[in-house]
Write a protein that holds these residues in place. Structure first.
Motif, PDB file in Angstrom:
ATOM      1  N   TYR A  33       0.839  -1.211   0.000  1.00 31.68           N
ATOM      2  CA  TYR A  33       0.000   0.000   0.000  1.00 31.68           C
ATOM      3  C   TYR A  33       0.870   1.255   0.000  1.00 31.68           C
ATOM      4  O   TYR A  33       1.965   1.258   0.560  1.00 31.68           O
ATOM      5  N   TYR A  35       0.269   5.244   1.240  1.00 32.87           N
ATOM      6  CA  TYR A  35      -0.571   6.250   1.880  1.00 32.87           C
ATOM      7  C   TYR A  35       0.172   7.583   1.889  1.00 32.87           C
ATOM      8  O   TYR A  35       1.391   7.622   1.919  1.00 32.87           O
ATOM      9  N   GLN A  37       0.124  11.357   4.100  1.00 30.67           N
ATOM     10  CA  GLN A  37      -0.374  11.981   5.316  1.00 30.67           C
ATOM     11  C   GLN A  37       0.025  13.446   5.331  1.00 30.67           C
ATOM     12  O   GLN A  37       1.202  13.773   5.471  1.00 30.67           O
ATOM     13  N   MET A  41      -3.161  15.548   9.703  1.00 32.88           N
ATOM     14  CA  MET A  41      -4.296  14.816   9.139  1.00 32.88           C
ATOM     15  C   MET A  41      -4.073  13.315   9.212  1.00 32.88           C
ATOM     16  O   MET A  41      -3.001  12.846   9.614  1.00 32.88           O
ATOM     17  N   GLY A  42      -5.096  12.569   8.798  1.00 31.68           N
ATOM     18  CA  GLY A  42      -5.004  11.118   8.796  1.00 31.68           C
ATOM     19  C   GLY A  42      -4.353  10.589   7.533  1.00 31.68           C
ATOM     20  O   GLY A  42      -3.838  11.334   6.710  1.00 31.68           O
ATOM     21  N   LEU A  43      -4.367   9.286   7.387  1.00 32.18           N
ATOM     22  CA  LEU A  43      -3.742   8.602   6.249  1.00 32.18           C
ATOM     23  C   LEU A  43      -4.738   8.450   5.116  1.00 32.18           C
ATOM     24  O   LEU A  43      -5.865   7.976   5.324  1.00 32.18           O
ATOM     25  N   LEU A  45      -5.284   6.670   1.348  1.00 32.44           N
ATOM     26  CA  LEU A  45      -4.788   5.604   0.491  1.00 32.44           C
ATOM     27  C   LEU A  45      -4.641   6.109  -0.942  1.00 32.44           C
ATOM     28  O   LEU A  45      -5.601   6.618  -1.533  1.00 32.44           O
ATOM     29  N   TYR A  48      -2.862   0.632  -4.096  1.00 32.45           N
ATOM     30  CA  TYR A  48      -2.512  -0.593  -3.410  1.00 32.45           C
ATOM     31  C   TYR A  48      -2.356  -1.714  -4.425  1.00 32.45           C
ATOM     32  O   TYR A  48      -2.781  -1.595  -5.587  1.00 32.45           O
ATOM     33  N   LYS A  57      -6.492   1.588  -7.652  1.00 35.84           N
ATOM     34  CA  LYS A  57      -6.552   2.923  -7.096  1.00 35.84           C
ATOM     35  C   LYS A  57      -7.156   2.929  -5.703  1.00 35.84           C
ATOM     36  O   LYS A  57      -8.049   2.151  -5.388  1.00 35.84           O
ATOM     37  N   GLY A  58      -6.654   3.877  -4.912  1.00 33.67           N
ATOM     38  CA  GLY A  58      -7.214   4.109  -3.599  1.00 33.67           C
ATOM     39  C   GLY A  58      -8.103   5.336  -3.601  1.00 33.67           C
ATOM     40  O   GLY A  58      -8.810   5.604  -4.570  1.00 33.67           O
ATOM     41  N   GLU A  59      -8.038   6.109  -2.524  1.00 33.55           N
ATOM     42  CA  GLU A  59      -8.882   7.290  -2.386  1.00 33.55           C
ATOM     43  C   GLU A  59      -8.383   8.492  -3.194  1.00 33.55           C
ATOM     44  O   GLU A  59      -9.179   9.296  -3.701  1.00 33.55           O
ATOM     45  N   PHE A  90       3.813   7.098   3.185  1.00 34.29           N
ATOM     46  CA  PHE A  90       4.091   5.849   3.885  1.00 34.29           C
ATOM     47  C   PHE A  90       3.750   4.660   2.994  1.00 34.29           C
ATOM     48  O   PHE A  90       2.678   4.608   2.400  1.00 34.29           O
ATOM     49  N   PHE A 105       4.385  -0.867   8.426  1.00 31.01           N
ATOM     50  CA  PHE A 105       4.680   0.393   7.765  1.00 31.01           C
ATOM     51  C   PHE A 105       6.177   0.673   7.719  1.00 31.01           C
ATOM     52  O   PHE A 105       6.944   0.284   8.621  1.00 31.01           O
TER      53      PHE A 105
END
Lengths: 114, 112
Positions: A33, A35, A37, A41-43, A45, A48, A57-59, A90, A105
């Protein structure tokens, strides 16, 4: 056993430049994966892979490309860097499909685009 | 589509027990629930994982009710070094494709 190794640790790019973030794992994990950040903020994607030759594709995939030619490596490519891609990236891997196999990670790549 | 919902932040004092709850209404039958801890400038690291009822390891406990639509991470007697961001993670919905999306996480601040 090094786990998940990311290189470089830091990089500064000018707008429009390209680069590849490297990720290698030595645990024979089939799932990998990427990611990002942003500060505070959060992670999110990006992409993957469930195995060599397979990516999805991720987000937030726009502006990035990936490849998975081997089980060990999962490089992330930025073709035309933009300031919005300033972030910490990451890479992570896991052994199985489902969430009964924790993610491992790397230590991240801090990228600044100016 | 939000997979998990957690409080954005929590404060505690050293020596107290901290409980962080995560909501995951759309959890799939085969999904496990995994919690991660992240310190500044580091990648997240695994804390604990469970499927149902209660799981305990040397650092935390995880409580999961029968309907599995939420879970609670319990940190006993926290110290200053437990100050971090905590994420709960469940698999992709509706099918397990390997797509793992994190929620916003909970920032835990432990005070002396």
């Amino acid at each position: 056993n090094a786990g998940v190794t990311q290189t470089p640790k830091f990089r500064i790019l000018k707008i429009g430049q390209s680069m590849t973030l490297q990720c290698t794992q030595d645990m024979n994990h089939n799932y990998m994966y990427w990611y990002r950040q942003d500060p505070g903020m959060g992670l999110k994607l990006i992409y993957y892979s469930v195995g060599a030759g397979i990516t999805d594709k991720g987000e937030v995939p726009n502006g990035y490309n990936v490849s998975r030619s081997t089980t060990e490596d999962f490089p992330l490519r930025l073709e035309l860097a933009a300031p919005s891609q300033t972030s910490v990236y990451f890479c992570a891997s896991s052994f199985q499909t489902k969430t009964d196999s924790p993610l491992h990670f790397g230590n991240g790549t801090r990228l600044t685009v100016t | 589509l939000a997979k998990t919902t957690q409080p954005i932040s929590m404060d505690s004092y050293e020596g107290q027990e901290v409980n962080i709850t995560c909501s995951h209404n759309n959890i799939a039958t085969n999904d496990y629930i995994t919690w991660y801890q992240q310190f500044p400038s580091q990648g997240p690291r695994f804390i604990i994982q469970g499927y149902k009822t209660k799981v305990t390891n040397e650092v935390a406990s995880l409580f999961i009710p029968a309907d599995r639509k939420s879970s609670t991470l319990s940190l006993p007697r926290v110290s200053l070094s437990d100050t971090a961001v905590y994420y709960c993670l469940v698999g992709d919905v509706p099918s397990n494709t390997g797509k793992l999306i994190f929620g916003q996480g909970t920032t835990l601040q432990v005070k002396p």
